[in-house]
Design a protein around this motif. Structure first.
Motif, mmCIF file in Angstrom:
data_model
loop_
_atom_site.group_PDB
_atom_site.id
_atom_site.type_symbol
_atom_site.label_atom_id
_atom_site.label_comp_id
_atom_site.label_asym_id
_atom_site.label_seq_id
_atom_site.Cartn_x
_atom_site.Cartn_y
_atom_site.Cartn_z
ATOM 1 N N ALA A 255 11.442 -0.338 -5.559
ATOM 2 C CA ALA A 255 11.445 1.117 -5.700
ATOM 3 C C ALA A 255 10.015 1.585 -5.893
ATOM 4 C CB ALA A 255 12.310 1.556 -6.885
ATOM 5 N N ALA A 256 9.664 2.675 -5.259
ATOM 6 C CA ALA A 256 8.295 3.180 -5.304
ATOM 7 C C ALA A 256 7.920 3.590 -6.718
ATOM 8 C CB ALA A 256 8.137 4.369 -4.360
ATOM 9 N N PRO A 257 6.677 3.368 -7.134
ATOM 10 C CA PRO A 257 6.234 3.874 -8.441
ATOM 11 C C PRO A 257 6.319 5.382 -8.487
ATOM 12 C CG PRO A 257 4.371 3.057 -7.138
ATOM 13 C CD PRO A 257 5.606 2.666 -6.406
ATOM 14 N N GLN A 258 6.737 5.910 -9.637
ATOM 15 C CA GLN A 258 6.982 7.339 -9.786
ATOM 16 C C GLN A 258 5.683 8.049 -10.163
ATOM 17 O OE1 GLN A 258 10.191 8.714 -9.219
ATOM 18 N NE2 GLN A 258 10.524 6.655 -8.434
ATOM 19 N N ASP A 393 13.890 -3.063 0.887
ATOM 20 C CA ASP A 393 13.077 -1.841 0.801
ATOM 21 C C ASP A 393 11.649 -2.127 0.340
ATOM 22 O OD1 ASP A 393 15.126 -0.263 1.694
ATOM 23 O OD2 ASP A 393 15.769 0.389 -0.290
ATOM 24 N N VAL A 394 11.051 -3.175 0.848
ATOM 25 C CA VAL A 394 9.682 -3.519 0.465
ATOM 26 C C VAL A 394 8.711 -2.417 0.874
ATOM 27 C CG1 VAL A 394 7.815 -5.184 0.851
ATOM 28 C CG2 VAL A 394 10.148 -5.983 0.524
ATOM 29 N N GLN A 395 9.057 -1.654 1.911
ATOM 30 C CA GLN A 395 8.139 -0.609 2.380
ATOM 31 C C GLN A 395 7.883 0.461 1.318
ATOM 32 O OE1 GLN A 395 11.335 -0.680 3.395
ATOM 33 N NE2 GLN A 395 12.060 1.319 2.682
ATOM 34 N N LEU A 398 4.642 -0.806 -0.470
ATOM 35 C CA LEU A 398 3.462 -1.183 0.305
ATOM 36 C C LEU A 398 2.420 -0.065 0.243
ATOM 37 C CD1 LEU A 398 5.061 -2.839 3.464
ATOM 38 C CD2 LEU A 398 4.081 -3.960 1.463
ATOM 39 N N GLY A 399 1.162 -0.464 0.170
ATOM 40 C CA GLY A 399 0.095 0.514 0.040
ATOM 41 C C GLY A 399 -0.180 0.933 -1.385
ATOM 42 N N PRO A 425 8.884 -0.504 9.306
ATOM 43 C CA PRO A 425 7.498 -0.676 9.774
ATOM 44 C C PRO A 425 6.535 0.119 8.907
ATOM 45 C CG PRO A 425 8.982 -0.293 11.624
ATOM 46 C CD PRO A 425 9.784 -0.058 10.387
ATOM 47 N N HIS A 426 5.370 -0.459 8.625
ATOM 48 C CA HIS A 426 4.390 0.172 7.745
ATOM 49 C C HIS A 426 3.016 -0.034 8.344
ATOM 50 C CE1 HIS A 426 2.027 1.002 4.080
ATOM 51 N NE2 HIS A 426 3.090 1.663 3.669
ATOM 52 N N PRO A 427 2.137 1.010 8.308
ATOM 53 C CA PRO A 427 0.804 0.854 8.908
ATOM 54 C C PRO A 427 -0.056 -0.191 8.211
ATOM 55 C CG PRO A 427 0.981 2.920 7.680
ATOM 56 C CD PRO A 427 2.363 2.367 7.795
ATOM 57 N N ASP A 428 0.207 -0.449 6.933
ATOM 58 C CA ASP A 428 -0.588 -1.423 6.193
ATOM 59 C C ASP A 428 0.340 -2.321 5.395
ATOM 60 O OD1 ASP A 428 -2.633 -2.817 5.015
ATOM 61 O OD2 ASP A 428 -3.035 -1.314 3.474
ATOM 62 N N PRO A 429 1.051 -3.232 6.070
ATOM 63 C CA PRO A 429 2.044 -4.037 5.357
ATOM 64 C C PRO A 429 1.441 -5.069 4.429
ATOM 65 C CG PRO A 429 1.823 -4.799 7.610
ATOM 66 C CD PRO A 429 0.970 -3.569 7.495
ATOM 67 N N GLY A 430 0.157 -5.370 4.606
ATOM 68 C CA GLY A 430 -0.433 -6.404 3.760
ATOM 69 C C GLY A 430 -0.228 -7.769 4.373
ATOM 70 N N PRO A 431 -1.055 -8.713 4.022
ATOM 71 C CA PRO A 431 -0.929 -10.063 4.588
ATOM 72 C C PRO A 431 0.261 -10.810 4.014
ATOM 73 C CG PRO A 431 -2.662 -10.019 2.922
ATOM 74 C CD PRO A 431 -2.187 -8.600 3.079
#
Length: 1022
Positions: A255-258, A393-395, A398-399, A425-431
């Motif tokens: 879950a995304a940080p709030q 829901d890793v996206q 990410l970032g 899909p994410h523009p900067d998924p990370g390595p």
């Protein structure tokens, strides 16, 4: 694995050149010079070598000389290791304590020292038995922590890739090698027991993952696809297969940080939000372990309870890794006992910050290292059957630093059976780690979609010819989007007769739109609201509710629909239909979280709802917010008074649907919202430690941020209440992270009427001196004055006055717990005078008189203890009167925490009367109460924590301080006798531990023992 705090360094291009050799020699030389014993030994060896050469030249025994050289070297190395082991400050280590030692020295002079800096907020100057000591012109002696510089997100730690894949897998086209990698067709949601619910390609993807997990450890898969293409469905299928194979499956949802939508979040607020998001993931992992050894459905446990409890405890302990030290008082203790000729002059400014916060990145890195270590040990344990970690829901992370943290954790699980994560899909998924295979989920082809729709419709009783005609329409209007295909199949089967012409099917699915998902999903809205009206016998605004709700449970949706006249029986039928519908999705494998409208629909619809109908959108959020607020505080329903005092008229009325929910649901859902609701009133405070409640807290704040401005006042009162109750429950003793997270979340709210109240909460949080052991009359007066001023401003803002109990339930609780803490500030900021006693007694007495409801009686006990403490030295009889019946009330309320405070208050009364034996016995009893509370708290499933350890430490310190005071008063014999009684009293404890008592009083260790682990039943709340 590499330290995530450090960036990976490229290899030195000249490592094979003389420069590399010089670097190596420099390192070796530095290591030698850092060890004085080893350095000295080298010199001795050189001397012996020269003498041995002379001995050989003179005909001496060379063997004896060589033996002496080797012997000296071995002894030197051993001494060097011992020196390093006992060295309190190895080179490069961070210092967290400043110590000036001069024990037994004479003629010591410390002058012109400039800045003396430490790290934990304490300066210890040990000058015992020193003579002629001077500490002069040492301007600005400080205890300051390391610079709070932001650190980059933890770098993912590389792990060895899995072994080479069989040719069959390599040829399957599932590993993405570039932009031209063949995609995997999409999949469908539905009943996993029904193979017709899924495309063959999805089942094939599941089988490939399961085969890889069975073949070797360390398999990794990255499932990637747009919203609605089946990532969660595939993860659920994989989880079911892994569980059937006997593996321990940890299936969680990120879950995304709030960070909020209001004012721009600062660095500290973002760090707190990042920590909360990481803690949420750790809580979810621990909850899965709990279900593995204590299944909720009555199935066979995967492991023994003792093993599962140990792992669950280890995971939960990761939440406090890297936690900053508790802010204590600003004290500098200079021990000058038996010193002579001491001169402390011109010292200048001695300052100690209240607390030194850890940089956010450093704290996350500490949590990541500890969590990775725990999961790695679980992966290698035979009892786990092989660990599998699945993350959906890793996206969402990410970032952000949370994304880097999560990838670092997953990258370190080289021993796990399989690691699978799903994302958009994410523009900067990370390595991702080497060897990670990618499975792409894309929309289905027209033929695949048509075949599946035909199978579903014929399975629903349609004739093959009619089914194929409808399937062609469904495939066309959805474009093969999987969630659209299954939703339209449900619409056709649930609302159209079998012989409906294809053109009519098209009109029914689109409702005037060009595609099924264009505009406002008109066809889906008409289908859902139409079915709800059919069940209820009247129109229901169900689809608007589903659009706004991010989490649907019967305890939440039931009362909301009851406001619209839906009875329990009808609701049960409707909820069951929704639960099995194709357009909703679950949260991993946690049934307690229930489900939500699929993100593909909800995210698009919510934005359109807010833009096109803002008033209705805010009204729906208001209904949900009010229900969350009432249930979270265990009130029947929240109030919507507009004035800050909470005693005025209702706000502007709003929609008629904003009435109280039907009382029929009180019985149907009694106690289901939170376990603490069914326990003693004091146990309601456990909700601040319950991950489920904390998750609901975030949902409530989300809805509060979207209510109409005129309705925000009621939500604000509840926010202030939750902060002060949480502070009273935890932060009065040690920082919990809960209150700081609340402050950062409150700051991100839309600025409707100013956020001055948030500043007052933060001022109070940082000024209040936490920990009973740190709270001393006349010390830290500036901080106590600041805490009192912050509460005064807050009370004035809310219309609260001492002696006037508010009617509003939220304000009443603010009045009670805030009044006690206001009494603390009045007492400790003074010097124990009659005026100070009167000022503190004003607030303690006000809270004491106001606690009349049954749910408030446990608070009254704390107010009585406060009154007894401030009167103990001046009027012991009055102090004892305040405690009359309090211990019995505390036992009835099952408040194990206050019992040690009651015992200490009786000890203070006996001390004031000169009865030292009774005083010491009271303090010994307080130690016992504190230790019992340390291992057995209010609710099953609570573990020894920083709070309970701090309470126990403070009570033990109070006993030792009483002994020291008795000796200073010339009553050493009584102190020695008391400590002997204490050792005898706790002798059974130490016998059980199998070790000798520690300390002169033999108090129990505050380290958690296995006593509680083997006696506590499993928690019913996880």
């Amino acid at each position: 694995m590499p330290d995530p705090e450090t960036s990976p360094q490229p290899p030195d291009a000249d490592s094979g050149t003389p420069n590399g050799l010089l670097s190596l020699l420099s390192t070796v030389t530095g290591g030698i010079t850092d060890a004085p014993i080893l350095t000295a030994s080298i010199g001795v060896i050189g001397v012996i070598a020269v003498l041995s050469g002379l001995a050989v030249g003179l005909g001496g025994a060379f063997t004896w000389a060589l033996g002496a050289v080797c012997g000296v070297f071995v002894l030197a190395v051993a001494a060097s290791f011992a020196w390093r082991r006992n060295d309190p400050a190895p080179p490069g280590a961070e210092e967290h304590r400043t110590e000036l030692r001069a024990r037994g020295a004479r003629g010591v002079r410390i002058s012109d020292s400039g800045n003396i800096e430490g790290g934990s907020g304490s300066v210890s100057t040990d000058l015992r038995r020193a003579r002629d000591v001077e500490l002069r012109r040492s301007q600005n002696v400080r205890a300051a922590g390391p610079p709070a510089t932001p650190l980059p997100p933890p770098a993912p730690a590389p792990v060895p890739g899995p072994a080479a894949r069989p040719d069959s897998e390599a040829a399957g086209g599932y590993e993405e090698t570039g932009a031209g990698a063949p995609p995997v067709p999409g999949c469908l949601t539905g009943d996993p027991a029904d193979s017709a619910a899924f495309t063959p390609s999805l089942l094939d993807a599941r089988d490939r993952i399961l085969r890889a997990a069975a073949a070797r450890r360390g398999s990794r898969f990255d499932i990637r696809g747009d919203s609605g293409c089946g990532k969660t469905a595939l993860l659920e299928l994989v989880a079911d297969g892994l569980k059937a194979a006997g593996h321990l499956v940890l299936f969680i949802t990120a879950a995304a940080p709030q960070y909020g939508t209001g004012q721009a979040a600062g660095e500290e607020e973002r760090a707190v939000a990042d920590y909360a998001a990481c803690r949420y993931l750790i809580d979810a992992l621990a909850a899965d372990v709990h279900r593995a050894y204590h299944p909720e459905d009555g199935s066979t446990p995967l492991m023994e309870e003792a093993v599962g409890l140990e792992w669950e405890t280890a995971l939960l302990a990761c939440r406090t890794a890297g936690e900053p030290p508790a802010p204590g008082g600003q004290h500098i203790h200079v021990d000058l006992s038996r010193a002579r000729g001491v001169d402390l002059g011109n010292v200048g400014n001695i300052t100690l910050p209240a607390a030194v916060p850890q940089p956010g990145g450093r704290r996350l890195a500490a949590m990541q290292r500890q969590l990775t270590d725990v999961l790695d040990r679980m992966s290698r344990a035979p009892s786990s059957g092989g660990l599998a970690v699945l993350v959906d829901d890793v996206q969402t992370v990410l970032g952000t630093p949370v994304g880097g943290w999560l990838l670092s954790v997953l990258s370190g699980l080289g021993a796990a059976r399989v690691v699978v994560h799903g994302r958009r899909p994410h523009p900067d998924p990370g390595p991702f780690p080497p060897g990670t295979r990618t499975i792409r989920l894309d929309p289905m082809s027209e033929g695949e979609a048509s075949d599946l729709v035909t199978a579903r419709l014929t399975g629903g009783g349609r004739q093959p010819r009619d089914a194929r005609a409808c399937a062609t329409v469904v495939a066309e209007v959805t474009g093969g989007h999987p969630i659209g295909v299954v939703t339209c199949c449900q619409i056709v089967l649930g609302s159209l007769p079998p012989d409906t012409p294809p053109a009519a099917v098209r009109r029914h699915l689109l409702h005037g739109d060009q595609r099924w998902d264009s505009g406002g999903f008109a066809g889906v809205r008409a289908f859902v609201d139409g079915h709800a009206a059919q069940v209820a016998g009247r129109p229901l605004p169900l689809f608007d509710l589903l659009t706004v709700l991010r989490r649907c449970t019967p305890q939440l949706l039931g009362p909301l629909l009851a406001e619209d006249g839906l009875g329990p029986d009808a609701f049960g039928e409707l909820y069951d239909w929704l639960t099995h519908s194709a357009f909703v999705t679950s949260f991993d494998d946690d049934n307690k979280q229930e489900w939500r409208l699929h993100d593909y629909l909800r995210e698009n619809l919510d934005a359109r709802f807010a833009a096109e109908r803002p008033t209705a959108h805010a009204a729906v959020h208001g209904r949900v917010e009010r229900l969350y607020r009432g249930r979270m505080n265990f009130d029947d329903a929240g109030t919507d008074d507009a004035d800050a005092g909470g005693n005025g008229s209702a706000e502007d009325g709003g929609d008629e649907a904003e009435g109280a929910y039907d009382g029929a649901f009180d019985t149907a859902f009694e106690g289901a919202f939170d376990t603490a609701e069914r326990l003693q009133p004091i146990s309601a405070g456990y909700r601040y430690e319950d991950p489920v409640w904390l998750r609901n807290l975030q949902e409530w704040l989300h809805h509060a941020a979207h209510v109409a401005p005129q309705r925000f006042a009621a939500a604000r009162r509840a926010m202030i209440r939750l902060f002060l109750e949480g502070f009273f429950w935890w932060d009065c003793e040690v920082p919990s992270g809960y209150c700081s997270h609340l402050v950062s979340t409150y700051r991100s709210l839309p600025d409707r009427s100013g956020l001055r109240w948030v500043d007052w909460l933060e001022d109070f949080r940082t000024s209040y001196v936490a920990g009973a052991a740190n709270q001393r009359v006349g010390e830290d007066t500036e901080r106590w004055d600041a805490a009192a001023a912050a509460l005064d401003d807050l009370f004035h803002f809310l219309g609260i006055r001492a002696g006037h109990r508010p009617d509003d339930p939220d304000l009443r609780r603010v009045y009670l717990v805030g009044g006690i803490m206001r009494g603390d500030a009045a007492w400790f900021s003074g010097h124990g005078t009659t005026a100070d006693r009167d000022q503190a007694g004003l607030w303690y007495s006000a809270a004491h008189r106001a606690c009349t409801d049954e749910a408030e009686l446990w608070i009254r006990n704390w107010a009585a203890v406060g009154l007894a403490v401030i009167h103990a030295s001046a009027d012991p009889d009055a102090a004892e009167a305040y405690l009359d019946g309090v211990q019995e009330a505390a036992l009835e309320a099952e408040d194990k925490d206050v019992l040690n405070s009651i015992a200490q208050a009786y000890g203070a009364i006996a001390w004031a009367r000169g009865d030292l034996r009774a005083a010491f016995d009271c303090h010994i009893r307080a130690v016992l109460h504190a230790y019992v509370y340390h291992v057995d708290q209010e609710v099953y499933g609570q573990y020894p924590s920083n709070y309970t350890a701090s309470v126990h430490r403070g009570v033990c310190a109070a006993l030792e301080e009483r002994a020291s005071a008795a000796r200073e008063a010339g009553r050493s014999a009584e102190a020695d006798a008391a400590q002997a009684r204490s050792r005898a009293f706790f002798a059974p404890y130490w016998a059980y531990r199998g070790c000798r008592p520690r300390g002169r009083s033999g108090c129990p260790s505050r380290r958690p023992t296995r006593i509680s682990a083997v006696t506590r039943p499993p928690s019913p709340t996880r």
